[in-house]
Design a protein around this motif. Structure first.
Motif: not given
Length: 391
Positions: A119-147
């Motif tokens: 369970f990850e708390y999402i801090d909107p003020a934090s740079e590259n928080h989990p939802l920011d990184l997931l947003d990058k996944v959806a941003g382009e039509r490319r294979d992606s990976a998340i760690a």
């Protein structure tokens, strides 16, 4: 910096629909000023309804998007997510559904495993928080990976979702780049997900390296009434749908509101503006022989893996013969990509049933399956492999 890998388990892939739903829900919550937490299944031991990579977004007022189980864990997961929001820190919770005497978790669905959820708390003020990184996944039509880095040790610090890559862009939230960049690139190269044991900064951690392919792109040549249920069923799966036809009276947004793109195009121009990759699937159903023939000829020049043709096998045999007469012989490799008559053999008769059989066949091809009943499967539904190596 020492980084040691001691085991790997191959995992099933999750596709873009759940991620897109979560991203939309997060942006809505953010606009409304609501705090959120992201729950992610990071590891499973034994049997579970959802596998590593399954996610659920929770808002502070209890709204859920996505799922981490078949329903048996969501009630308690909601409480743990709200606690993460209240304390503004990440938490790793383990659910043991293997105990038959435990009536709270798993027994109702016949689950028989241990599920670890971060369970990850999402801090909107934090740079590259989990939802920011997931947003990058959806941003382009490319294979992606998340760690996603986590520890099973009670009371340990839980770093959470720390890295994203799509082969062109690598983003890390913290100092994880040196440790995980090779693994995340390997996930992209091999197109698989894994859970690995790691040693980072002298502490034992595990990491879920999740490969995420682009959304399935379903391109339908034909805007007749029988294309409507195909669009509707495919949209439920979150596929990106393009509908094209030469008839301006048929190819309209009003008739296909769930399609991402609706285009009026001559057969020779049908493929213009369509990105074709390994996750692009075509279905030819214009009921116009010459139109379908021209589109088929042009698609064969690309390297996608599925072309479905509506109609009897004699039609496809005729199309292949006509292409050869026109100087475009179909190679055995190209013939393997053509599925005609289109769809799985489920006794489909109506347009809706045929649409169901087409979507099921595409899903089977996508997963390299035969489309048989699970009743006759002798091994586990989700395959797993294990190996040991050190970096």
């Amino acid at each position: 910096m020492k980084y040691r890998i001691t085991g790997r388990e191959k995992l099933p892939m999750y596709f873009m629909k759940e991620i897109n739903d979560i991203i939309r829900a997060y942006h809505k919550a953010e606009a409304e000023g609501k705090k959120t937490a992201l729950a992610t299944v990071v590891k499973v031991e034994g049997s579970s309804y959802r596998q590593p990579g399954a996610r659920m977004l929770v808002t502070e007022d209890g709204e859920l998007t996505g799922a981490v189980s078949g329903g048996c864990l969501e009630g308690d997961a909601l409480k743990k997510a709200l606690l993460a929001i209240h304390q503004q820190q990440n938490k790793l919770i383990t659910y043991d559904t293997s105990n038959d005497e435990d009536s709270d978790f798993g027994v109702q669905l016949g689950c028989n495993g241990i599920v670890h959820i971060l369970f990850e708390y999402i801090d909107p003020a934090s740079e590259n928080h989990p939802l920011d990184l997931l947003d990058k996944v959806a941003g382009e039509r490319r294979d992606s990976a998340i760690a996603c880095l986590f520890s099973l040790e009670r009371g340990s610090f839980q770093p959470g979702t720390v890295m994203f890559s799509n082969g062109k862009q690598l983003i890390s939230s913290g100092n994880m780049t040196d440790a995980l960049s090779g693994d995340i690139q390997s996930a992209l190269d091999n197109r698989n997900s894994s859970v690995k044991n790691t040693e980072y900064e002298s502490k034992e951690y595990q990491v879920l390296i999740e490969y995420i392919p682009p959304a399935v792109s379903l391109v339908i040549a034909g805007a007749g009434n029988d294309a409507k249920p195909l669009v509707e069923i495919a949209s439920v799966l979150g596929w990106e749908i393009t509908v094209g036809d030469g008839r301006h009276t048929h190819a309209t947004v009003k008739r296909f509101p769930l399609a991402k793109t609706v285009k009026v195009a001559a057969a020779e121009e049908f493929l213009e503006g369509i990105a074709i990759d390994d996750y692009t699937f075509f279905v030819l159903m214009t009921h116009n022989y010459r139109y379908d023939l021209t589109v088929l000829k042009n698609i064969l020049g690309h390297d996608n893996r599925y072309i479905g043709t509506l109609g009897p096998k004699t039609k496809l045999v005729r199309m292949i013969g006509d292409l050869e007469k026109e100087g475009y012989p179909v190679t055995p490799e190209q013939r393997e990509r053509i599925y005609g008559p289109v769809g799985l053999d489920i006794g489909a008769e109506s347009a809706e049933e045929i649409a169901l059989s087409i979507v099921a066949e595409i899903k089977a091809v996508l997963e390299n399956k035969k489309g048989n009943s699970l009743k006759y499967k002798t091994e586990k539904i989700h395959s797993a492999t294990t190996d040991t190596h050190t970096i």
